[in-house]
Design a protein around this motif. Structure first.
Motif, short mmCIF file in Angstrom:
data_model
loop_
_atom_site.label_atom_id
_atom_site.label_comp_id
_atom_site.label_asym_id
_atom_site.label_seq_id
_atom_site.Cartn_x
_atom_site.Cartn_y
_atom_site.Cartn_z
N UNK A 192 0.82 -1.20 0.00
CA UNK A 192 0.00 0.00 0.00
C UNK A 192 0.86 1.25 0.00
N UNK A 193 0.59 2.17 -0.91
CA UNK A 193 1.32 3.43 -0.99
C UNK A 193 0.57 4.56 -0.29
N UNK A 194 -0.73 4.61 -0.49
CA UNK A 194 -1.54 5.61 0.21
C UNK A 194 -3.00 5.23 0.13
N UNK A 195 -3.73 5.53 1.17
CA UNK A 195 -5.19 5.45 1.18
C UNK A 195 -5.68 6.78 1.74
N UNK A 196 -6.56 7.43 0.99
CA UNK A 196 -6.95 8.81 1.31
C UNK A 196 -8.46 8.94 1.29
N UNK A 197 -9.00 9.51 2.35
CA UNK A 197 -10.39 9.96 2.34
C UNK A 197 -10.41 11.46 2.06
N UNK A 198 -11.31 11.90 1.24
CA UNK A 198 -11.42 13.32 0.96
C UNK A 198 -11.89 14.05 2.23
N UNK A 199 -11.44 15.30 2.42
CA UNK A 199 -11.68 16.00 3.71
C UNK A 199 -13.12 15.97 4.19
N UNK A 200 -14.07 16.13 3.29
CA UNK A 200 -15.47 16.21 3.72
C UNK A 200 -16.04 14.86 4.17
N UNK A 201 -15.27 13.79 3.96
CA UNK A 201 -15.75 12.46 4.35
C UNK A 201 -14.93 11.85 5.49
N UNK A 202 -14.04 12.63 6.07
CA UNK A 202 -13.24 12.13 7.18
C UNK A 202 -14.03 12.21 8.49
N UNK A 203 -13.60 11.42 9.47
CA UNK A 203 -14.25 11.43 10.77
C UNK A 203 -15.56 10.68 10.81
N UNK A 204 -15.83 9.86 9.79
CA UNK A 204 -17.07 9.08 9.73
C UNK A 204 -16.83 7.58 9.85
N UNK A 205 -15.59 7.22 10.16
CA UNK A 205 -15.28 5.80 10.31
C UNK A 205 -15.25 5.04 9.00
N UNK A 206 -14.95 5.72 7.89
CA UNK A 206 -15.00 5.07 6.59
C UNK A 206 -13.72 4.33 6.23
N UNK A 207 -12.60 4.63 6.91
CA UNK A 207 -11.35 3.96 6.55
C UNK A 207 -11.46 2.46 6.72
N UNK A 208 -12.03 2.02 7.82
CA UNK A 208 -12.17 0.58 8.07
C UNK A 208 -13.04 -0.06 7.00
N UNK A 209 -14.13 0.61 6.60
CA UNK A 209 -14.99 0.08 5.56
C UNK A 209 -14.28 0.04 4.21
N UNK A 210 -13.45 1.06 3.94
CA UNK A 210 -12.67 1.11 2.70
C UNK A 210 -11.73 -0.10 2.65
N UNK A 211 -11.04 -0.34 3.74
CA UNK A 211 -10.13 -1.49 3.81
C UNK A 211 -10.90 -2.80 3.65
N UNK A 212 -12.06 -2.86 4.30
CA UNK A 212 -12.85 -4.08 4.20
C UNK A 212 -13.32 -4.36 2.80
N UNK A 213 -13.63 -3.31 2.03
CA UNK A 213 -14.03 -3.49 0.64
C UNK A 213 -12.86 -3.87 -0.25
N UNK A 214 -11.67 -3.37 0.08
CA UNK A 214 -10.48 -3.72 -0.71
C UNK A 214 -10.08 -5.18 -0.53
N UNK A 215 -10.29 -5.72 0.67
CA UNK A 215 -9.78 -7.06 0.95
C UNK A 215 -10.30 -8.12 -0.01
N UNK A 216 -11.63 -8.31 -0.19
CA UNK A 216 -12.07 -9.34 -1.14
C UNK A 216 -11.64 -9.04 -2.57
N UNK A 217 -11.55 -7.74 -2.90
CA UNK A 217 -11.13 -7.38 -4.26
C UNK A 217 -9.71 -7.87 -4.54
N UNK A 218 -8.78 -7.57 -3.63
CA UNK A 218 -7.39 -7.95 -3.87
C UNK A 218 -7.18 -9.44 -3.67
N UNK A 219 -7.95 -10.08 -2.79
CA UNK A 219 -7.80 -11.51 -2.60
C UNK A 219 -8.19 -12.27 -3.87
N UNK A 220 -9.21 -11.78 -4.57
CA UNK A 220 -9.60 -12.41 -5.82
C UNK A 220 -8.55 -12.21 -6.91
N UNK A 221 -7.70 -11.19 -6.76
CA UNK A 221 -6.59 -10.99 -7.70
C UNK A 221 -5.43 -11.94 -7.42
#
Length: 244
Positions: A178-207
């Protein structure tokens, strides 16, 4: 008992390789090793000494005045297990389209350098980032280099962030660096990083990804806690000490 390979760029000295037969819990001996490295770097005019060590050695370096700039966290994915679905499924991921990829290539340098400067990975105004510039220029090319994974995250079709990783081929599959994972300023502080990571996991595992590695800046305690809560372990700790 071992040796070290040091690399110096102006006033910055990097311990590129540190091989030692000492056990990690031999604190007095390690303190002597650290002092010897400092003395050698200072004798050659270095003002800063940087290194990366196993997490078990970080306390010894910390006691000598080193501070953590980054932590590498990693997690091995089970190739025989079905891809996990995140509990929080707000974020969906997809590859960047060409316009998004070119925009990211233009934006990413300032984002990455700002983080590195704040963490102490590089000093403000430091030179020697040509390698980063070359990689980002490649991301904007048509087509981009193979192995570069550029992803967008969205919630209800609203784009909330983006991620860049490099896939490295190994004998047993792919490593995700991983080089960078970025949430845009208006979407920070909503607990979305964990969900972003969770969505990436099945995607990359299938690769075919088997190992996920991410670098977390030392000042970003929230991100470090998030990754560790997802089952990642600490692979190494990057450290620096200002000698003058």
């Amino acid at each position: 008992m071992g040796g070290a390979l040091l690399e110096q760029h102006g006033a910055r000295c990097l311990v590129r390789v540190l091989q030692c037969t000492l056990p990690h819990d031999a604190s007095p001996q390690w303190r002597a090793v650290v002092a010897a490295l400092e003395a050698h770097a200072a004798s050659r005019g270095a003002a800063t000494l940087v290194t990366a060590v196993a997490p078990q050695l970080a306390p010894v370096f910390g006691a000598a005045g080193f501070r953590a700039t980054m932590t590498t966290v990693g997690k091995r994915l089970d190739p025989d297990a079905a891809p996990e679905l995140q509990d929080d499924r707000r974020v969906a991921v997809r590859p960047m389209v060409d316009e998004e990829r070119r925009r990211f290539a233009a934006d990413a340098r300032d984002l990455l350098v700002a983080g590195m400067e704040r963490a102490g990975v590089v000093d403000p105004g430091a030179i020697g980032l040509a390698g980063l510039d070359d990689r980002l220029a490649g991301l904007a090319a048509d087509p981009p280099p193979a192995g570069e994974l550029l992803m967008m995250g969205s919630v209800d079709d609203v784009v909330v962030g983006r991620a860049w990783a490099t896939l490295v081929r190994r004998e047993d599959g792919l490593d995700f660096h991983g080089n960078t994972i970025e949430l845009f300023p208006e979407h920070r502080g909503q607990g979305l990083t964990k969900s972003f990571l969770g969505a990436l996991r099945p995607y990359v595992q299938e690769l075919g990804v088997r190992e996920v590695r991410l670098r977390v800046y030392g000042h970003d305690e929230r991100a470090r806690r998030t990754f560790l809560a997802e089952g990642a372990g600490v692979a190494d700790v990057h450290l620096r000490k200002d000698l003058l």
